[in-house]
Design a protein around this motif. Structure first.
Motif, PDB file in Angstrom:
ATOM      1  N   TRP A  16      -0.632   0.897  -5.186  1.00 39.00           N
ATOM      2  CA  TRP A  16      -0.179   2.104  -4.505  1.00 39.00           C
ATOM      3  C   TRP A  16      -0.134   1.885  -2.999  1.00 39.00           C
ATOM      4  CZ3 TRP A  16       2.308   5.623  -7.105  1.00 39.00           C
ATOM      5  CH2 TRP A  16       2.053   5.768  -8.475  1.00 39.00           C
ATOM      6  N   ALA A  17      -1.059   1.105  -2.470  1.00 37.36           N
ATOM      7  CA  ALA A  17      -1.016   0.777  -1.041  1.00 37.36           C
ATOM      8  C   ALA A  17       0.221  -0.052  -0.735  1.00 37.36           C
ATOM      9  CB  ALA A  17      -2.280   0.025  -0.642  1.00 37.36           C
ATOM     10  N   ALA A  18       0.557  -0.994  -1.629  1.00 35.43           N
ATOM     11  CA  ALA A  18       1.753  -1.807  -1.437  1.00 35.43           C
ATOM     12  C   ALA A  18       3.008  -0.940  -1.504  1.00 35.43           C
ATOM     13  CB  ALA A  18       1.810  -2.909  -2.485  1.00 35.43           C
ATOM     14  N   ARG A  19       3.013   0.013  -2.425  1.00 35.87           N
ATOM     15  CA  ARG A  19       4.166   0.905  -2.537  1.00 35.87           C
ATOM     16  C   ARG A  19       4.324   1.739  -1.259  1.00 35.87           C
ATOM     17  NH1 ARG A  19       7.671   4.019  -5.604  1.00 35.87           N
ATOM     18  NH2 ARG A  19       7.596   6.230  -5.105  1.00 35.87           N
ATOM     19  N   ARG A  20       3.225   2.281  -0.748  1.00 34.59           N
ATOM     20  CA  ARG A  20       3.302   3.071   0.486  1.00 34.59           C
ATOM     21  C   ARG A  20       3.813   2.217   1.646  1.00 34.59           C
ATOM     22  NH1 ARG A  20      -1.584   5.124  -1.670  1.00 34.59           N
ATOM     23  NH2 ARG A  20      -2.824   3.707  -0.362  1.00 34.59           N
TER      24      ARG A  20
END
Length: 207
Positions: A16-20
């Motif tokens: 999710w951090a990578a997606r953000r």
């Protein structure tokens, strides 16, 4: 020899951090220079941890392939068209990290990555040795690439899809760049619900 195709699910510890981070990149339409459908980010994400993880996984030291958009991200909405279709990559090894939300990947129209057979030659990839290239009817690799890939890239009737790797959140697809492939159709209408991937083009690192 590197595997022709490898799928690693749940690759990142914090996807999710990578997606953000991917969504926070700039996707300026005026700065698009490729033949791909959709929009590539104008800057890249940090790839060193991914490079190291993939190197450990494969037992070969890999890093960014020179002249590629290693670490760039791509947004592709439904109906987006590119200037090319089936293609190969200018790298020693290719990777795609899917960052679309789980609910979007689960939709029937959510495309991952397609692999193809060239109908006229029966090839599923560019052969990696002169004997196989000659057996395919070509004098050298450049002639084969020009007549098969470049000539027929945008002609769907010339190709038969042999496999589709479905999109799945936090799935890493690794594959030989010499295989004939293309992104499956995009989906969604906004950055939040469209096809979002991180592009990885690996080169060999000495030492």
């Amino acid at each position: 020899m590197l595997p022709s195709l490898l799928i690693v699910d749940n690759f990142l510890a914090d996807p999710w951090a990578a997606r953000r981070a991917a969504l926070a990149l700039d996707y300026d339409p005026s700065k698009q220079h490729g033949n791909f459908p959709g929009l590539n980010s104008t800057t890249t994400l940090e790839t060193a941890p991914i490079d190291a993880a993939v190197s450990r996984l494969l037992g070969v030291k890999l890093g960014p392939a020179p002249g590629t958009q290693h670490g760039a991200c791509r947004l592709t909405t439904k109906g987006a068209k590119g200037k090319s279709g089936v293609h190969i990559d200018p790298a020693a090894y290719s990777g795609i990290l899917y960052l679309s939300r789980p609910e979007d990947c689960a939709r029937p129209d959510a495309g991952g990555t397609d692999f193809f057979r060239h109908k006229r030659t029966g090839l599923e990839a560019v052969p990696n040795d002169p004997a196989r290239i000659a057996a395919s009817g070509y004098g050298d690799i450049n002639a084969l690439v020009e007549d098969v890939v470049n000539k027929d890239t945008t002609l769907p009737a010339k190709w038969e899809r042999v496999m589709r790797v479905p999109a799945r959140f936090n799935r890493l697809l690794l594959f030989s760049p010499w295989q004939f492939h293309n992104a499956a159709p995009g989906f969604g209408s906004t950055p939040e619900d469209s096809r979002l991937v991180m592009l990885l083009f690996f080169g060999s690192v000495q030492g």
